[in-house]
Structures are given as C-alpha cells and as structure tokens.
Design an enzyme around this catalytic site. Structure first.
Site, PDB file in Angstrom:
ATOM      1  N   GLY A 194       0.807  -1.214   0.000  1.00  0.00           N
ATOM      2  CA  GLY A 194       0.000   0.000   0.000  1.00  0.00           C
ATOM      3  C   GLY A 194       0.838   1.261   0.000  1.00  0.00           C
ATOM      4  N   CYS A 195       0.445   2.221   0.814  1.00  0.00           N
ATOM      5  CA  CYS A 195       1.110   3.524   0.845  1.00  0.00           C
ATOM      6  C   CYS A 195       2.573   3.433   1.250  1.00  0.00           C
ATOM      7  CB  CYS A 195       0.373   4.464   1.800  1.00  0.00           C
ATOM      8  SG  CYS A 195      -1.304   4.889   1.263  1.00  0.00           S
ATOM      9  N   ALA A 196       2.961   2.379   1.952  1.00  0.00           N
ATOM     10  CA  ALA A 196       4.352   2.219   2.381  1.00  0.00           C
ATOM     11  C   ALA A 196       5.222   1.637   1.282  1.00  0.00           C
ATOM     12  CB  ALA A 196       4.417   1.317   3.618  1.00  0.00           C
TER      13      ALA A 196
ATOM     14  N   LEU B 268       3.538   5.081   5.741  1.00  0.00           N
ATOM     15  CA  LEU B 268       2.782   4.115   6.545  1.00  0.00           C
ATOM     16  C   LEU B 268       1.919   3.257   5.635  1.00  0.00           C
ATOM     17  CD1 LEU B 268       1.613   6.702   9.222  1.00  0.00           C
ATOM     18  CD2 LEU B 268       3.496   5.075   9.466  1.00  0.00           C
TER      19      LEU B 268
END
Length: 362
Positions: free
Chosen positions: A143-145, A348
């Site tokens: 994901g965003c990480a 994160l």
C-alpha cells in the site's frame, strides 16, 4: 552509500476537481447517509484540490466487473509505467546523459491496486530493450508504504552489488479499485482521498561514478532504512477481497495511531545513527491525508513548515498510495539542497507498518 539520481512522474490523463468528485459522491451516497452533507465535508477538509485518474468520471458511474477493472489496470499500468521508466532514464533535469535500458541490473515493481501475472515489469520489458538477465522483483501489498519500501530494497540490492543501477517503478491506479455499490463510510472517505499515480526512481551503487551521471551538485544517498510492523493491527488498513474486487479497509483511528506509535519508532531509528530529529533538514513524508500530516507534526514535534511539500503534493494529486512519496522526493531533488543536508523519508501502510529512510545529500 547508494544514491538516488533521478525520479520521474507520470500524470494520468483525466483531471477531476475535488468539487466534481464531491458531487459524484453525493449522488452515490445520499440515500444511505442522512448526514451526507456533514460527511461530504471530508472532501474539503482534506485540502485536496484535484486528482488524476486513468478513466473519466463517467466511467465510474457504471458497473464494471473485477475482470474488466483489472484488465484496465494492466493496460494502463504497462502504458504509463513504460512512460515513467523512459522519463526516469532520460531525465534532463537530473542526468547528464541517458541511461541505456540494457545497463539496468534490477527492476523493483511496486503496486497494490491490481493483479498481473506475468507482472507489469515483465510486460514492459517486452516493449523496451532491457537486458534479458535484468532481475525482476515485483512487490505487492504494501500500500502507501510500498514506495519507501521499494527504495529500501533497492538500497540493499546496491549494497550487495555496488556496481548496480536499479530502478524502482511504482504504479498505483487506486481509482480502478472503486466499488460503486460499496456504500460504507470507508469507501466514502476513500472516494475523497485516493487517486492514480505513476513514478520511477533510479538508484545507483557506490561503484557507479555518480559525478559523471548526475547534473545536481548533490543527490540524496540512502544511509539507512527501517521497517516496522505493529502487532495485532491487521484491520487498520488494507483490502478485503470479495467477488467483485478489492474493498478498502481504512480505519478512522490512523491519525491517532500515528501520534502514539510513530515518535518512539522514529526516535529509536535516528538514535541508532546518532541523529536527533532537530537535525533533519528535509522531511519526505508520504501524505496519507491532511490528518496524517498533522499527526506527523504533533507526534514528532516538528514545525508544520516541514510538511509544505508533502501537503502541496496532496493538494494537487491526492493520495496515490505507494507512488506519492516519489512525487514528494522529486520536488526535494529539484531544489538545490546543500551537501550534507539530512533527510527523513517516512510512509505508513497495511500491516499496520511504517517504512523509514535516512538520507544525506552528497
């Protein structure tokens, strides 16, 4: 230490102003939530002004099967991912000379918004003249990480192989995961926040002559990285896979989690390298949302001005999952950052997890 010499971004073709997205959501959710006007404030409070998608807004008003959406993902990911690689390796802003595709030793492909086997980088390698022995490392599900993790894995690869030239390609087409019939608050918030983005970074090992390649007086070298998983937090962020595709899981508690968990995580990471938070010159934060950026300020006790570039990326592009941190990094690299400046990259993602990078401009 391995250095990041070039970063490119590709903007998808359809620009959607946030007001138009808000009206779209109102039509979709009005019959479900009696307090729809209050909930729609998320579109303005998030401070996003516009976002970019691979399909026009009319496309999202129709029902599409998981198969159709994933086919669109593969088609757009190959086309736009190829464009990002070309721009990264032929980048006049950062490079004195073009980097031949044949000289790339490994491709790290990062995505969480579609499924493809063979993976996207293999499909692109059939369209660009890469060496057939180029190593492929597709990474899915962070994901965003994912963007920060991709840079970390490229860093480790270049430590092992100091002569290596590596690219990290991130393709996130969040819009194609949109579930028209998911009338949950998580989907409403996701509709206000997520967007499509594509980016690529070039990372080179110590034995590569950076001065011959880089136009910049100083480029960010990666000094250290850290991955951290929070136990028993699987329900904070991610996907729920159902018959019609990927359904967003997005906890409202994420800003509070950031405030309580991130500070000791960052402090311990920096302390290992005898650096204080006050010494950080460039805060390369993945802008997960306005509340997340505010939580960074509160948790780390840093001036809000350190978030200016991340906030501007959020305003202009929204949250593009893993690709977003590359957009932030690119804007720092376009500036004349002095030698020995210290940067902290942070993102994160699902798990719940954090990825940290310690950078120094050399």
């Amino acid at each position: 230490m391995p250095a990041i010499l070039s970063v490119s971004e590709v903007i998808p073709p359809f620009e959607i102003p946030q007001d138009q997205a808000s009206m779209f959501a109102k039509e979709l959710f009005a019959d479900v939530f009696k307090d729809i006007e209050r909930l729609l404030k998320a579109f303005q409070n998030g401070q996003i002004e516009k976002r970019h998608f691979v399909k026009n807004i009319e496309w999202f008003k129709e029902n599409h099967s998981f198969e159709e959406k994933n086919r669109a993902y593969i088609e757009s990911a190959v086309k736009l991912g190829k464009e990002a690689i070309v721009k990264c390796l032929n980048n006049d802003n950062f490079l004195k000379e073009n980097i031949p595709y044949e000289e790339i030793d490994a491709i790290f492909f990062i995505s969480s918004t579609g499924i493809s086997t063979p993976s996207i980088e293999a499909r692109i390698m059939n369209q660009l003249p890469f060496n057939p022995h180029t190593q492929r490392v597709p990474v899915w599900g962070l994901g965003c990480a994912g963007g920060a993790a991709g840079l970390s894995r490229a860093f480790e690869y270049c430590l092992a192989f100091p002569k290596a030239r590596v690219i990290v390609l991130s393709v996130e087409l969040c819009s194609l995961t949109f579930q028209k019939n998911d009338l949950s608050k998580s989907n409403l918030i996701g509709t206000s926040l997520f967007a499509d983005g594509i980016a690529c970074a070039l990372v080179c090992g110590d034995d590569v002559n950076v001065e011959e390649l880089s136009k910049k007086a100083a480029s960010p070298s990666i000094i250290a990285t850290q991955s951290t998983l929070m136990p028993d937090s699987l329900d904070v962020m991610g996907w729920e896979l159902r018959n019609t595709g990927l359904f967003v899981v997005f906890s409202r508690d994420i800003p509070q989690i950031v405030e309580g968990w991130l500070r000791p995580n960052v402090r311990d990471f920096l302390a290992e390298h005898k650096i204080e938070l006050e010494q950080i010159d460039c805060f390369i934060a993945h802008p997960g949302g306005k509340k997340v950026l505010d939580a960074y300020v509160k948790a780390l006790d840093i001036p809000s001005s350190m978030n200016e570039i991340s906030l501007e990326v959020l305003k202009q592009y929204g949250n593009m999952s893993s690709a977003t941190i590359f957009y932030v990094l690119k804007r720092y690299m376009e500036m004349d950052i002095p030698k020995n400046a210290i940067g902290l990259g942070t993102a994160l993602g699902p798990g719940f997890s954090s990825e940290l990078l310690l950078l120094r401009w050399n």
